[in-house]
Design a protein around this motif. Structure first.
Motif, PDB file in Angstrom:
ATOM      1  N   ILE A   1       0.786  -1.265  -0.087  1.00  0.00           N
ATOM      2  CA  ILE A   1       0.104  -0.183   0.012  1.00  0.00           C
ATOM      3  C   ILE A   1       0.813   1.240   0.096  1.00  0.00           C
ATOM      4  O   ILE A   1       0.749   2.197  -0.786  1.00  0.00           O
ATOM      5  N   CYS A   2       1.995   1.390   1.001  1.00  0.00           N
ATOM      6  CA  CYS A   2       2.700   2.547   0.752  1.00  0.00           C
ATOM      7  C   CYS A   2       3.739   2.701  -0.255  1.00  0.00           C
ATOM      8  O   CYS A   2       3.730   3.700  -0.932  1.00  0.00           O
ATOM      9  N   ALA A   3       4.019   1.519  -1.073  1.00  0.00           N
ATOM     10  CA  ALA A   3       4.673   1.638  -2.188  1.00  0.00           C
ATOM     11  C   ALA A   3       3.565   2.137  -3.302  1.00  0.00           C
ATOM     12  O   ALA A   3       3.978   3.024  -4.482  1.00  0.00           O
ATOM     13  N   ALA A   4       2.348   1.709  -3.366  1.00  0.00           N
ATOM     14  CA  ALA A   4       1.423   2.322  -4.424  1.00  0.00           C
ATOM     15  C   ALA A   4       1.207   3.636  -4.209  1.00  0.00           C
ATOM     16  O   ALA A   4       1.196   4.482  -5.277  1.00  0.00           O
TER      17      ALA A   4
ATOM     18  N   SER B   1      -2.148   1.267   7.710  1.00  0.00           N
ATOM     19  CA  SER B   1      -1.414   1.419   6.391  1.00  0.00           C
ATOM     20  C   SER B   1      -1.493   3.026   5.947  1.00  0.00           C
ATOM     21  O   SER B   1      -0.570   3.596   5.857  1.00  0.00           O
ATOM     22  N   GLY B   2      -2.749   3.430   6.207  1.00  0.00           N
ATOM     23  CA  GLY B   2      -2.880   4.895   5.791  1.00  0.00           C
ATOM     24  C   GLY B   2      -2.004   5.885   6.537  1.00  0.00           C
ATOM     25  O   GLY B   2      -1.562   6.779   6.157  1.00  0.00           O
ATOM     26  N   VAL B   3      -2.318   5.407   7.903  1.00  0.00           N
ATOM     27  CA  VAL B   3      -1.376   6.266   8.661  1.00  0.00           C
ATOM     28  C   VAL B   3       0.099   5.988   8.734  1.00  0.00           C
ATOM     29  O   VAL B   3       0.706   7.233   8.642  1.00  0.00           O
TER      30      VAL B   3
ATOM     31  N   ILE C   1       2.666   9.137   7.425  1.00  0.00           N
ATOM     32  CA  ILE C   1       3.879   9.450   8.573  1.00  0.00           C
ATOM     33  C   ILE C   1       5.070   9.364   7.513  1.00  0.00           C
ATOM     34  O   ILE C   1       6.029  10.390   7.855  1.00  0.00           O
ATOM     35  N   LEU C   2       5.323   8.313   6.716  1.00  0.00           N
ATOM     36  CA  LEU C   2       6.479   8.354   5.989  1.00  0.00           C
ATOM     37  C   LEU C   2       6.402   9.380   4.937  1.00  0.00           C
ATOM     38  O   LEU C   2       7.774   9.899   4.601  1.00  0.00           O
ATOM     39  N   ASN C   3       5.216   9.994   4.562  1.00  0.00           N
ATOM     40  CA  ASN C   3       5.267  11.092   3.609  1.00  0.00           C
ATOM     41  C   ASN C   3       4.266  12.098   3.767  1.00  0.00           C
ATOM     42  O   ASN C   3       3.259  11.942   2.858  1.00  0.00           O
TER      43      ASN C   3
ATOM     44  N   ILE D   1      -5.169   9.519   2.287  1.00  0.00           N
ATOM     45  CA  ILE D   1      -6.418   9.865   2.707  1.00  0.00           C
ATOM     46  C   ILE D   1      -7.268   9.158   1.700  1.00  0.00           C
ATOM     47  O   ILE D   1      -8.226   8.103   2.176  1.00  0.00           O
ATOM     48  N   ALA D   2      -7.062   9.274   0.363  1.00  0.00           N
ATOM     49  CA  ALA D   2      -7.724   8.801  -0.663  1.00  0.00           C
ATOM     50  C   ALA D   2      -7.646   7.286  -0.476  1.00  0.00           C
ATOM     51  O   ALA D   2      -8.700   6.563  -0.870  1.00  0.00           O
TER      52      ALA D   2
END
Length: 157
Positions: free
Chosen positions: A12-15, A61-63, A67-69, A77-78
């Motif tokens: 998720i973070c990579a996407a 995952s969203g949080v 935090i990472l970016n 959020i989307a």
């Protein structure tokens, strides 16, 4: 199970980061490779520990993405909101097919989840729905989820 949770969060973070860097044109590639994978993992986790854990994982995952970016806040959020509502849609369809073969439950519910996710993500992240990207996204997520389910099901994950 912890490795699956981590794989889900990383994908998720990579996407999200990819969309932040490359924009909407990266969505179909992400949809096939990363989101199709996440859809498969989401159903696997749903089957093993329930939908509540999936919904918590989506929010976590969203949080983490934010935090990472923090600059990619709109994307995070989307992604979180579209995944959340797609997971609920997916779970409803999955439960309607509960006595069917796992591949049928997984891929059918993923298709309906992909419709919700594809529309909501674009609307929330970019304020509009581009039909061509929506169609590519839907096809890529559906086919990507199918490919991942075939590969990982064969590997006995």
């Amino acid at each position: 199970m912890l490795l699956l949770y981590l794989a889900y969060i990383i994908a998720i973070c990579a996407a999200n980061y990819s969309v932040f860097i490359f924009g909407p044109q990266s969505i179909p590639i992400n949809a096939f490779l990363l989101i199709g994978f996440d859809f498969f993992i989401r159903d696997f986790i749903h089957e093993k520990v329930g939908i509540r854990k999936v919904l918590v994982l989506i929010v976590v995952s969203g949080v983490i993405c934010f935090i990472l970016n923090p600059d990619s806040g709109a994307i995070a959020i989307a992604s979180t909101l579209s995944f959340f509502f797609a997971a609920i849609t997916d779970a409803i369809v999955y439960q309607l097919l509960i006595f069917r073969d796992w591949k049928i439950k997984c891929n059918t519910s993923n298709f309906f989840g992909a419709i919700v996710d594809s529309a909501l993500f674009q609307l929330i992240a970019f304020g509009e729905l581009t039909v061509s990207i929506f169609i590519l996204q839907l096809l890529a997520k559906t086919f990507g989820g199918f490919v991942w389910s075939a590969i990982l099901n064969k590997a006995k994950i």
